[in-house]
Design a protein around this motif. Structure first.
Motif, PDB file in Angstrom:
ATOM      1  N   PHE A  95     -22.854  -2.185  -9.962  1.00 27.23           N
ATOM      2  CA  PHE A  95     -22.662  -3.278 -10.774  1.00 27.23           C
ATOM      3  C   PHE A  95     -21.023  -3.491 -10.835  1.00 27.23           C
ATOM      4  O   PHE A  95     -20.850  -4.730 -10.899  1.00 27.23           O
ATOM      5  CB  PHE A  95     -22.970  -2.691 -12.300  1.00 27.23           C
ATOM      6  N   ALA A  96     -20.106  -2.748 -10.742  1.00 28.16           N
ATOM      7  CA  ALA A  96     -18.726  -3.230 -10.627  1.00 28.16           C
ATOM      8  C   ALA A  96     -18.342  -3.923  -9.481  1.00 28.16           C
ATOM      9  O   ALA A  96     -17.487  -4.877  -9.466  1.00 28.16           O
ATOM     10  CB  ALA A  96     -17.984  -1.687 -10.757  1.00 28.16           C
ATOM     11  N   ILE A  97     -18.803  -3.418  -8.284  1.00 29.59           N
ATOM     12  CA  ILE A  97     -18.723  -4.404  -7.127  1.00 29.59           C
ATOM     13  C   ILE A  97     -19.303  -5.583  -7.058  1.00 29.59           C
ATOM     14  O   ILE A  97     -18.726  -6.654  -6.713  1.00 29.59           O
ATOM     15  CB  ILE A  97     -19.309  -3.662  -5.794  1.00 29.59           C
ATOM     16  N   ASN A  98     -20.488  -6.010  -7.878  1.00 27.73           N
ATOM     17  CA  ASN A  98     -21.099  -7.169  -8.073  1.00 27.73           C
ATOM     18  C   ASN A  98     -20.134  -7.958  -8.916  1.00 27.73           C
ATOM     19  O   ASN A  98     -20.072  -9.005  -8.658  1.00 27.73           O
ATOM     20  CB  ASN A  98     -22.572  -7.187  -8.505  1.00 27.73           C
ATOM     21  N   TYR A 119      -8.587 -10.123 -14.065  1.00 26.83           N
ATOM     22  CA  TYR A 119      -9.694 -10.531 -14.753  1.00 26.83           C
ATOM     23  C   TYR A 119     -10.761  -9.739 -14.771  1.00 26.83           C
ATOM     24  O   TYR A 119     -11.784  -9.572 -15.694  1.00 26.83           O
ATOM     25  CB  TYR A 119     -10.190 -12.007 -14.071  1.00 26.83           C
ATOM     26  N   PHE A 120     -11.110  -9.048 -13.558  1.00 23.38           N
ATOM     27  CA  PHE A 120     -12.012  -8.034 -13.487  1.00 23.38           C
ATOM     28  C   PHE A 120     -12.064  -6.770 -14.407  1.00 23.38           C
ATOM     29  O   PHE A 120     -13.086  -6.458 -15.243  1.00 23.38           O
ATOM     30  CB  PHE A 120     -12.283  -7.503 -12.047  1.00 23.38           C
ATOM     31  N   LEU A 127     -14.481  -6.157 -17.424  1.00 23.14           N
ATOM     32  CA  LEU A 127     -15.271  -5.018 -17.512  1.00 23.14           C
ATOM     33  C   LEU A 127     -15.130  -4.197 -18.801  1.00 23.14           C
ATOM     34  O   LEU A 127     -15.933  -3.453 -19.336  1.00 23.14           O
ATOM     35  CB  LEU A 127     -14.761  -4.041 -16.231  1.00 23.14           C
ATOM     36  N   ALA A 128     -13.819  -4.215 -19.285  1.00 19.05           N
ATOM     37  CA  ALA A 128     -13.595  -3.720 -20.692  1.00 19.05           C
ATOM     38  C   ALA A 128     -14.144  -4.379 -21.899  1.00 19.05           C
ATOM     39  O   ALA A 128     -14.630  -3.751 -22.603  1.00 19.05           O
ATOM     40  CB  ALA A 128     -12.017  -3.683 -20.672  1.00 19.05           C
ATOM     41  N   LEU A 129     -14.402  -5.598 -21.761  1.00 20.30           N
ATOM     42  CA  LEU A 129     -15.036  -6.204 -22.887  1.00 20.30           C
ATOM     43  C   LEU A 129     -16.822  -6.055 -22.875  1.00 20.30           C
ATOM     44  O   LEU A 129     -17.249  -5.427 -23.765  1.00 20.30           O
ATOM     45  CB  LEU A 129     -14.973  -7.909 -22.643  1.00 20.30           C
ATOM     46  N   ILE A 130     -17.263  -6.098 -21.523  1.00 20.49           N
ATOM     47  CA  ILE A 130     -18.693  -5.615 -21.492  1.00 20.49           C
ATOM     48  C   ILE A 130     -18.821  -4.354 -21.999  1.00 20.49           C
ATOM     49  O   ILE A 130     -19.919  -4.234 -22.696  1.00 20.49           O
ATOM     50  CB  ILE A 130     -19.059  -5.764 -20.035  1.00 20.49           C
ATOM     51  N   PHE A 131     -18.317  -3.216 -21.309  1.00 14.93           N
ATOM     52  CA  PHE A 131     -18.769  -1.825 -21.670  1.00 14.93           C
ATOM     53  C   PHE A 131     -18.156  -1.446 -23.205  1.00 14.93           C
ATOM     54  O   PHE A 131     -18.846  -0.715 -23.717  1.00 14.93           O
ATOM     55  CB  PHE A 131     -17.961  -0.867 -20.448  1.00 14.93           C
TER      56      PHE A 131
END
Length: 393
Positions: free
Chosen positions: A138-141, A185-186, A190-194
């Motif tokens: 997921f992180a790579i995508n 941005y990544f 990522l922080a927002l989603i998790f």
């Protein structure tokens, strides 16, 4: 303005309108219009206002990861409405701050809104292929998605500016900045989603506070660096200025750090200004500094001491002597494109080495360097009495 600017803008806006109309055909689950959506839109407004109000010439918007977050949890129509809201309110804030002299719905607004709609429209397709899981896949995508988003965003922005100014703005793209911004941005996305997946609205609120603090820190650092650059660099030639030179030399003297100074003076530069005017004289100085920098190592610094006088500071005498020999053998010339004339000119050099065992003040050191330069100037004049100082062709 390039002749293709208008067709380009028309195509971008028309394409965005098409995507917006297409989104109207899909049923909207209005239950997604909740506090989480409102929070992200409000944070987008604050982030966009911070971006527009920032005084630094280098600006860093964080609406990209916030808008991508909207794409993860909201239908396209709500994403597009969010873009319209924060872009419009952001421009309204600027218009009010500037006394209402600027129109809100100008070309820049149309381009920004259209650009975001296109980017989110394509991003939504890839977002629907992702399952939010704390895995490397997921992180790579997600990282790939952010890099692709930023790549298209950078391309469209620089293409618009290039067409508007009729110049090649792509030359100003910094690979380092592109990679740095993409990673930031990544991490933010990522922080927002998790945070949202783990703690819901409360987690998202904390993450949004983190986003705004991050943007504030970035702007503070950029502004501080730019201010420091302005205070230490000569605006015209882009060499370091006299104040910074004084500071470096005095610090070295206090620390008893050995160094060497090469003082450079353009011989009879006043004749160039008298013959061609100060505009050509300034252009010659700018070109001269560029030549000097091309002959130096990265760690060596060029300072404009004053007028047509420059200094270079070296860590050791061997480097200084090597550059001195290269400068003495160099044929200096400047081509005036307007008149087609070629200006040949000469320089005088003064070299001084400071060692830690010397007891010398700043004023005494500068006087000695200056004397060495004038000795070189007198020696050349005695040797070449009948030569003109500069030649015109």
């Amino acid at each position: 303005m390039n002749k293709f600017y208008r067709p380009f803008m028309f195509t971008i806006v028309l394409f965005a309108i098409g995507l917006f109309v297409n989104a109207l055909d899909h049923a909207v689950i209005w239950s997604t219009f909740d506090l989480n959506y409102i929070l992200i839109v409000i944070v987008c407004i604050i982030s966009e206002a911070n971006y527009l109000l920032n005084q630094s010439s280098i600006k860093h918007s964080l609406t990209a990861p916030l808008t991508l977050f909207l794409a993860f949890y909201n239908p396209l129509l709500l994403c597009y409405l969010g873009i319209l809201i924060y872009e419009t309110i952001g421009k309204a804030i600027i218009a009010k701050r500037e006394g209402g002299s600027n129109h809100i719905l100008d070309e820049k607004w149309f381009f920004n809104v259209s650009q975001f709609i296109i980017l989110i429209g394509f991003s939504k397709y890839f977002v629907t292929q992702l399952t939010v899981l704390p895995t490397y896949e997921f992180a790579i995508n997600l990282l790939s998605l952010v890099f692709a988003y930023n790549l298209v965003n950078t391309f469209l922005t620089h293409l618009m500016i290039s067409l508007y100014n009729n110049t090649n703005h792509f030359k100003r793209i910094s690979l380092k900045n592109f990679v740095t911004y993409s990673f930031s941005y990544f991490i933010i996305l990522l922080a927002l989603i998790f945070a949202f997946e783990a703690y819901g609205f409360v987690g998202l609120t904390v993450a949004c506070i983190f986003v705004l603090q991050t943007q504030g820190s970035i702007f503070t650092n950029l502004t501080a660096k730019e201010l420091n650059h302005r205070l230490s660099v000569d605006k015209m030639t882009n060499a370091f200025n006299r104040n910074f030179f004084d500071e470096v030399v005095e610090l070295n003297l206090v620390a008893k750090k050995p160094f060497s100074i090469l003082f450079i003076d353009l011989d009879d530069f006043k004749l160039v200004n008298d013959a061609y005017g100060h505009v050509i004289g300034d252009a010659l100085l700018i070109d001269f500094v560029a030549i000097i920098k091309s002959l130096l190592r990265k760690e060596n610094r060029v300072f404009r001491y004053g007028g047509d006088e420059f200094c270079i500071i070296f860590d050791n005498i061997e480097q200084a002597k090597s550059v001195q020999k290269r400068l003495e053998a160099f044929v200096f010339m400047f081509h005036d494109e307007k008149s087609g004339s070629m200006i040949y000119y000469h320089i005088s050099l003064g070299l001084y080495e400071y060692t830690s065992d010397l007891e010398i003040t700043y004023s005494e050191l500068i006087h000695q360097v200056d004397q060495n330069m004038y000795n070189d100037k007198k020696r050349k004049k005695c040797k070449e009495k009948d030569e003109t100082i500069f030649e015109l062709s």
